[in-house]
Design an enzyme around this catalytic site. Structure first.
Site, short mmCIF file in Angstrom:
data_model
loop_
_atom_site.label_atom_id
_atom_site.label_comp_id
_atom_site.label_asym_id
_atom_site.label_seq_id
_atom_site.Cartn_x
_atom_site.Cartn_y
_atom_site.Cartn_z
N ASP A 126 0.85 -1.20 0.00
CA ASP A 126 0.00 0.00 0.00
C ASP A 126 0.88 1.24 0.00
O ASP A 126 1.58 1.52 0.98
CB ASP A 126 -0.93 0.01 1.22
N GLU A 180 -9.70 -9.17 -0.14
CA GLU A 180 -9.65 -10.62 -0.01
C GLU A 180 -10.70 -11.13 0.98
O GLU A 180 -11.01 -10.46 1.96
CB GLU A 180 -8.25 -11.05 0.45
N THR A 221 -3.31 -15.73 -4.87
CA THR A 221 -2.02 -15.05 -4.97
C THR A 221 -0.86 -16.02 -4.77
O THR A 221 -1.03 -17.22 -4.68
CB THR A 221 -1.94 -13.93 -3.91
N GLU A 268 -2.42 -14.35 -9.27
CA GLU A 268 -1.66 -13.11 -9.18
C GLU A 268 -0.32 -13.42 -8.52
O GLU A 268 -0.18 -14.43 -7.84
CB GLU A 268 -2.39 -12.07 -8.31
N LEU A 325 4.04 -10.48 -4.51
CA LEU A 325 5.01 -9.42 -4.30
C LEU A 325 5.57 -8.96 -5.64
O LEU A 325 5.50 -9.66 -6.64
CB LEU A 325 6.15 -9.90 -3.40
#
Length: 544
Positions: A171, A255, A414, A452, A455
């Site tokens: 973020d 999520e 992810t 996805e 990181l």
């Protein structure tokens, strides 16, 4: 000879004649020159995903990884094309409600299209679109983006982001919940998730009050539904054509999980086990009712007393240690209640989304967190605190996959780029084991799987791992992959060549395809300078 692609662009002020740099000030000309590799693009890094650092060395006994026992079957769809999308910066729309750096965005989309990318993903923030008051929506910046994406022949994945931006990995900006929602929270702090010590988390409204009219006379579920209806009505002409997927946010970071590992103010650090988030009055009332219903009233007074603190390890606690109370009758009761509340939350939101979007031609997806630390421990402590009842003896992902399948929702997961050997030993990680388990669970549930990277990665090894996990030779293959995230580094020399190589390989069904030397050099992105005049009516992308 140059092939010139022209497109009239209303978003760029053609009177601007000064040189523009990509992502801060963008150029109008994108060239792919077959000359010595160049990396002249300059892009503002608006989303720098933080990586975890190990802080301790621990010796923990390794355990056999739990996975559903499913026989492998031949799959004749191994070479299925996997479209690649790229996440746009978190601050694509500004706090003022405008599109952030539209000229830079235009040139970046042009480059992505030239690389063969299928489309882009954008967060549609609740804190921006309904900022001015209940039912007062502002979609205009997103409408400008949709038109720009359409102009470049790209597709768009839209995230209904009902969470705050800020306080988690990656973020890089702060977008809180709408001010009128924060006002209600200030009057009733139990509207947000709360841990055992009373710490409130403002990232997302507690699922405990889903069906209670706590937001200016509406329930949170009604608020989410009204938001999605308004979006549907504003963009109905683009749904199914330009906007091809709606990812429905169901918790922190979008999520389906509890905010069990918040990084804000140093509360949690990798690889801590996190804490249960069931101490607001609504969650406590639900727990008490569940305990009383089975004649165990004493079990409903609180969550586990021995589950430890955010940054502890499983063996430091009575609940999560190898022979801990997680596997007792009480532990099973609590974990079933805690995880079922999360499943029910997702089920209700997705039922609403399906009713709104099912005739529009878009696909729906839901994102599940890749919590890979302490995966090799029996209790899978970090997954348990997040709401995934996944242990050595219980499959926590199959129920989630079945719930998503019920609504024909894609299971988005992810950490597709991670390898076990890259993780710190003391963290007991197994991202590969976790991804394998999810692939098998989605295959059993007959639900599509998309992926996805967790990181920020640009190296060939990470891309190769995604290529490997994208194939359907072990469980479900991927129906799509969304790369995190568009920023300056992505467009730099080797990083950009790796990206182009990766996109081409995914288009071949996940088979590793190295670009030829000429093609590799031709993939260097060059953003040149424009010497604009008032008569210029178009932009050019030249393949020299």
């Amino acid at each position: 000879m140059a092939l010139t692609l022209r497109s009239s662009i209303s978003f760029v002020n053609q009177k601007e004649t000064k040189a523009l740099k990509a992502f801060d000030d963008v150029s109008a000309t994108v060239s792919f020159a077959k000359i010595k590799p160049s990396s002249r693009i300059q892009v503002k890094n608006s989303a720098r995903e933080a990586s975890h650092h190990q802080t301790h060395q621990r010796d923990e006994q390794r355990e056999k990884v739990h996975a559903p026992s499913v026989a492998h079957h031949d799959n004749h769809n191994v070479s299925k094309r996997v479209p690649v999308y790229v996440m746009l910066p978190l601050d694509t729309v500004t706090m003022g409600g405008g599109l952030n750096k539209p000229r830079a965005m235009n040139a970046s989309l042009m480059a992505l299209k030239s690389a063969g990318v299928e489309g882009v993903m954008v967060d549609v923030w609740w804190g921006l679109a309904e900022k001015d008051g209940p039912l007062k929506y502002n979609w205009e910046a997103y409408a400008e983006l949709v038109q720009m994406v359409q102009m470049h022949g790209l597709k768009l994945q839209v995230v209904m982001s009902f969470h705050q931006c800020g306080g988690n990995v990656g973020d890089t900006c702060s977008i809180p919940l709408p001010p009128w929602v924060l006002e209600e929270i200030s009057k009733n702090p139990d509207l947000v998730y709360t841990d055992r010590s009373g710490r409130r988390n403002p990232e997302y409204i507690s699922l405990g009050c889903d069906s209670t009219p706590v937001l200016k006379g509406r329930t949170p579920l009604q608020v989410y539904s009204d938001y999605m209806k308004s979006f549907h009505d504003r963009f109905r002409n683009y749904l199914g054509s330009v906007i091809v997927e709606i990812q429905v946010g169901m918790g922190p970071c979008g999520e389906l999980r509890y905010p069990s590992y918040p990084e804000s103010n140093g509360t949690w650090r990798f690889p801590g086990i996190g804490e249960f988030q069931c101490y607001d009055k609504y969650m406590k009332a639900s727990l008490a009712a569940a305990a009383e219903a089975i004649g165990k009233k004493e079990w409903g007074t609180s969550g586990p007393h021995d589950s430890g603190k955010y940054n502890q390890f499983p063996e430091d606690t009575g609940f999560f240690k190898r022979e801990g109370t997680w596997n007792s009758e009480y532990g099973q009761f609590f974990l079933e209640w805690y995880s079922s509340k999360l499943l029910d939350h997702g089920d209700k939101i997705l039922a609403s989304a399906k009713g709104i979007f099912q005739a529009s031609g878009v696909k729906l997806s839901g994102k599940i967190a890749g919590i890979h630390w302490h995966y090799k421990a029996r209790s899978h402590a970090a997954e348990l605190t997040a709401g995934y009842y996944n242990t050595r003896f219980n499959d926590g992902y199959l129920p989630i996959a079945r719930m998503l399948a019920k609504h024909e929702v894609i299971f988005n997961f992810t950490c597709m780029e991670m390898k076990d050997r890259e993780q710190p030993g003391h963290a007991n990680c197994s991202p590969e084991g976790l991804v394998h388990q999810v692939k098998m669970a989605t295959k059993m549930a007959r639900v599509e799987l998309a992926g996805e990277n967790a990181l920020e990665r640009y190296d060939a090894d990470a891309y190769a791992q995604v290529l490997s996990t994208s194939r359907s030779d072990s469980g479900n293959g991927l129906t799509a992959f969304t790369y995190l995230r568009m920023n300056k580094k992505l467009f730099e020399g080797d990083n950009w060549r790796h990206m182009v190589d990766f996109v081409r390989s995914m288009s071949e069904g996940g088979r590793r395809q190295r670009l030829s030397d000429a093609d590799s050099r031709g993939s260097d992105l060059y953003v040149g300078h424009i010497k604009g005049t008032q008569r210029e009516k178009s932009q050019e992308a030249a393949l020299v």
